[in-house]
Design an enzyme around this catalytic site. Sequence first.
Site, PDB file in Angstrom:
ATOM      1  N   ASP A 257     -34.511   4.597   6.570  1.00 26.08           N
ATOM      2  CA  ASP A 257     -34.360   4.448   5.128  1.00 26.08           C
ATOM      3  C   ASP A 257     -35.194   3.261   4.644  1.00 26.08           C
ATOM      4  O   ASP A 257     -35.047   2.144   5.142  1.00 26.08           O
ATOM      5  CB  ASP A 257     -32.866   4.228   4.834  1.00 26.08           C
TER       6      ASP A 257
ATOM      7  N   HIS B   1     -28.130   0.574   0.143  1.00 26.77           N
ATOM      8  CA  HIS B   1     -29.294   0.633   1.018  1.00 26.77           C
ATOM      9  C   HIS B   1     -29.648  -0.737   1.577  1.00 26.77           C
ATOM     10  O   HIS B   1     -29.501  -1.755   0.901  1.00 26.77           O
ATOM     11  CB  HIS B   1     -30.497   1.208   0.263  1.00 26.77           C
TER      12      HIS B   1
END
Length: 579
Positions: free
Chosen positions: A217, A391
């Site tokens: 990610d 995130h």
Amino acid sequence: MCWCEDGSCLCLRAFDERRIFLATKKNKLKVIALGGLNEIGKNITLFEYGNEILVVDSGIAFPADDMLGIDLVIPDFTYLINNKDRVKGVVLTHGHEDHIGSLPYLLRDINCPIYATRLTIGLVEIKFKEHKLLDKVKTNCVKPGETVRIGNFSVEFIAVTHSIADSVAVAITAPNGMQVIHTGDFKIDHTPVSGQHMDLQRFAQLGKQGVDLLLMDSTNVEAPGYTMSERYVGVFFERIFEKYQENRIMVATFSSNIHRIQQVVNCAVKHHRKVAVVGRSMVNTVKIAQELGYLIIPPRVLIEPHQINNYEDRHITIVTTGSQGEPMSALSRMAGGEHRQVGIRPGDAVVISASSIPGNERSVSKVIDELFKKGAHVMYDGQEDVHVSGHAKREELKIMHALIKPKHFMPVHGEYRHLKMAKELAIEMGVQKENCFVMQIGEVLELSEQGTKVTTTVPSGQVFVDGSGVGDVGSIVIRDRRILSQDGLIMVVITYCGETRQLLAGPDIISRGFVYVRESESLICDLKDIAKQAFEKWQDSNKANEWANMKNDIKDELRQYVWQKTKRSPMILPVIVSV
């Protein structure tokens, strides 16, 4: 030759197994992203080996401002549909829309099993029910730490922390021994609301064993430092409930953010408030999360929206959808005074507990303005600490590199700048520059003992969902919608006799979104004259029966004149009727 005295075939069997292993080592593991690269959302990655394909995630993207009328954007599944007999299963990392939203559209054409954790399965089954697929799809519930066999792939599910419970990374082992880790979305949260900690120890173990490729990610790679814990938002909610003790409190967030909903509920219970859940997706998610035990709400705390007016403002908390300013969401309809059961009152405390997805900023700003106009106290990202990301930031990404030590690296889940910066970070952390791959969707990355390289491409792109139509709206239709929205439409209606070629009626001019006819009579008359002259010119030509030429001539003449007079380019639509 067999050296066994009894002539048994054990040696031959060992020889055969060695031969098969060597043949297998020659095969290549192919990694193909059909979405999630150079864009936010629409995440889907394929792992292909021999005659088998494993799919990880199948998400949607939200339409950009210029995608007029489009509801959803999904990946182009052409490659998978053309190879549907080879698809052995779909693995889901977590239950966010950008990872599960397009699954019902994929499973219309491909029948394969789904593997996911308990909450993710629950959220997916809501979608399957809406699409009438619930009885047709086989779902397999897995737990973090579990390893399953999907075709000839070995898939291990590893616990990670994110902004939704039951999130996992996957470690995939191909038949040729290649080891790949796909992190999914994650952040390193040491105080998770759900109590599920990230299994950093397992990542370190895999790193010692040797990881051939890491897909990680990269959404927050631009941000320095560490992402705050989800519990940090809970501290903010406590301050809000203390400050607005006499007011109704509304919280808009993503329906899938169970952790945040739980913290709102906890504050409401502490301050003796009832909780009303508003918005179809929020209601569905809260229901399934309660049933599965991921959301704990004491008895008699939840009330129906129509019961809100039965209580004093200080006893009401509302949890709603609409954090992205979606026009039909509950919060948008409340702000516009169009919601049947809930309206905004002066003094309401409204918390928009989310950051704007790129492209949604204008819609969110419009909702915030409307809330202010109605006298609400509005708290939103950038002004208050209403949101923390799900995130990982740069330092957390460095930790993952240090633990896993991949031989090759492929950044995912980001726009081009994110992918590029993630590559630079990987090189900084010791990955060889030639082993880092910033890919485009549809490109094929091949891994084998002979080396790793980008070889070819497969069909890829985006497909628009408009209402119940899937793929029937393309770039040309979007272009036409854009023209209509910007410069409007002129229709020219002409009726003539097919035998004598004499004009029977018209030309009539109909304007929609171009000019107001009553205030532009001179221009409309000019357009009629030009259309009539074009018709007469065609009438006198030798190509009188080719009415298509007449339509094109009328369009060209009118387009040139309209641009000359107005500097606009409306869509011009001749309607020619022969009787």
